[in-house]
Design an enzyme around this catalytic site. Structure first.
Site, short mmCIF file in Angstrom:
data_model
loop_
_atom_site.label_atom_id
_atom_site.label_comp_id
_atom_site.label_asym_id
_atom_site.label_seq_id
_atom_site.Cartn_x
_atom_site.Cartn_y
_atom_site.Cartn_z
N SER A 67 0.75 -1.32 -0.09
CA SER A 67 -0.03 0.01 -0.02
C SER A 67 0.73 1.18 -0.16
CB SER A 67 -0.91 0.18 1.21
OG SER A 67 -1.54 1.25 1.55
N TYR A 78 -1.91 0.12 10.62
CA TYR A 78 -2.05 -0.45 9.28
C TYR A 78 -0.58 0.02 8.62
CZ TYR A 78 -3.42 -0.90 4.52
OH TYR A 78 -3.71 -1.11 3.05
#
Length: 305
Positions: free
Chosen positions: A128, A156
């Site tokens: 990501s 995250y």
């Protein structure tokens, strides 16, 4: 969607999923949609729960026991518990770190024997752009020391940076003759059901976010590119020969991209590598042993007498 596109290519695809029944229903839906093409989808379902390191070991043992080649491993599953409080797996690890980093790391290492048989082969880690704001403290990967205040965003982004760092060291430890390349890839900002397990109000807010760029179909392009394009192994080889400090990173535009500045921190990456192996119960020389064809004992997945 990624699995459907691979299956339509004629490849034998194994979907490793937490809920096999739901996967079979999805495959049947795909089969019905593609019935006019005249090609049956070659998809197999196997159970795998990334929140259980025991489950990962059992899956890897079952797959390796087939003595079949594995050409591409795509670590695609991940979680982002937006706005949720900190949670830990039954293994004792922060859930983002386990699902997004520790579990794929363990799976990738344990499947090396099959990837060797499938050489030239690839490990594709769906990462990501959020790793650019991540920071990993190798001595506090669970974010429990109090040095940093936990948030889902921190959990995250840190897990995604840890994945890039671990992938970079793994790529370095795999000799060219092994024929295995490790690639991280960004799918872009994709409208998926990542919020499906969150409270309804959070799900509603998530679906109202205006800046999604890609549909799930479009978001799978960079992953499919990294998994199939014939120039990717050559690119990985160039990076290794140039002693580039990070692994290959492919952007959502299917182009080489440069990971974050922190991902280039080699000392920290080495510490993340060592700490990760400790957390997933593998010896420090696990890669070398597996490349030599030796058996390696993992702390997880051991049957209790």
């Amino acid at each position: 969607m990624l699995d459907m596109q691979l299956a339509e290519s004629g490849a034998h695809v194994v979907m490793a999923v937490r809920k096999p029944k739901a996967a079979h229903e999805l495959i049947q839906k795909w089969q019905n949609e593609s019935s006019g093409m005249g090609l049956p989808l070659n998809v197999e379902v196997m159970e795998l729960d990334l929140l259980s390191l025991d489950s990962i070991v059992r899956f890897a043992e079952a797959w390796n026991a087939r003595l079949a080649p594995l050409h591409v491993l795509i670590n695609n599953a991940g979680i982002f518990s937006i706005g949720e409080p900190q949670r830990f797996s039954k293994d004792g690890y922060e859930e983002h770190m386990q699902v997004n980093h520790l579990a794929p790391a363990l799976l990738s290492i344990l499947l090396l024997p099959s990837l060797i048989r499938g050489s030239p082969s690839r490990i594709i880690n769906v990462n990501s752009v959020m790793h650019y704001i991540g920071f990993v403290d190798p001595e506090d990967m669970n974010v429990v020391s109090g040095r940093r205040k936990y948030s889902s965003m921190l959990g995250y982004s840190s897990s995604k940076l840890a994945q890039v760092m671990f992938s970079s060291i793994l790529q370095k430890r795999l000799p060219a003759e092994a024929g295995i390349n490790v690639v991280c890839v960004s799918p872009g900002i994709v409208h998926t059901n990542v919020a499906r397990d969150l409270p309804r109000i959070v799900q509603a807010a998530y679906h109202l976010i205006p800046y999604f760029i890609f549909s799930p179909q479009e978001g799978s392009r960079s992953t499919l590119f990294a998994a199939t394009d014939p120039q990717v192994p050559e690119y990985c080889g160039v990076l290794k020969s140039d002693e580039w400090p990070v692994c290959a990173f492919i952007s959502h535009e299917c182009r080489p991209a440069n990971p974050s500045e922190e991902a280039h921190n080699v000392p920290t990456s080495n510490k993340v590598w060592e700490k990760t192996l400790e957390m997933i119960g593998l010896p420090s020389d696990v890669v070398e042993k597996l490349l030599e064809g030796e058996q390696v004992q993992c702390r997880y997945g051991i049957k209790q007498e």
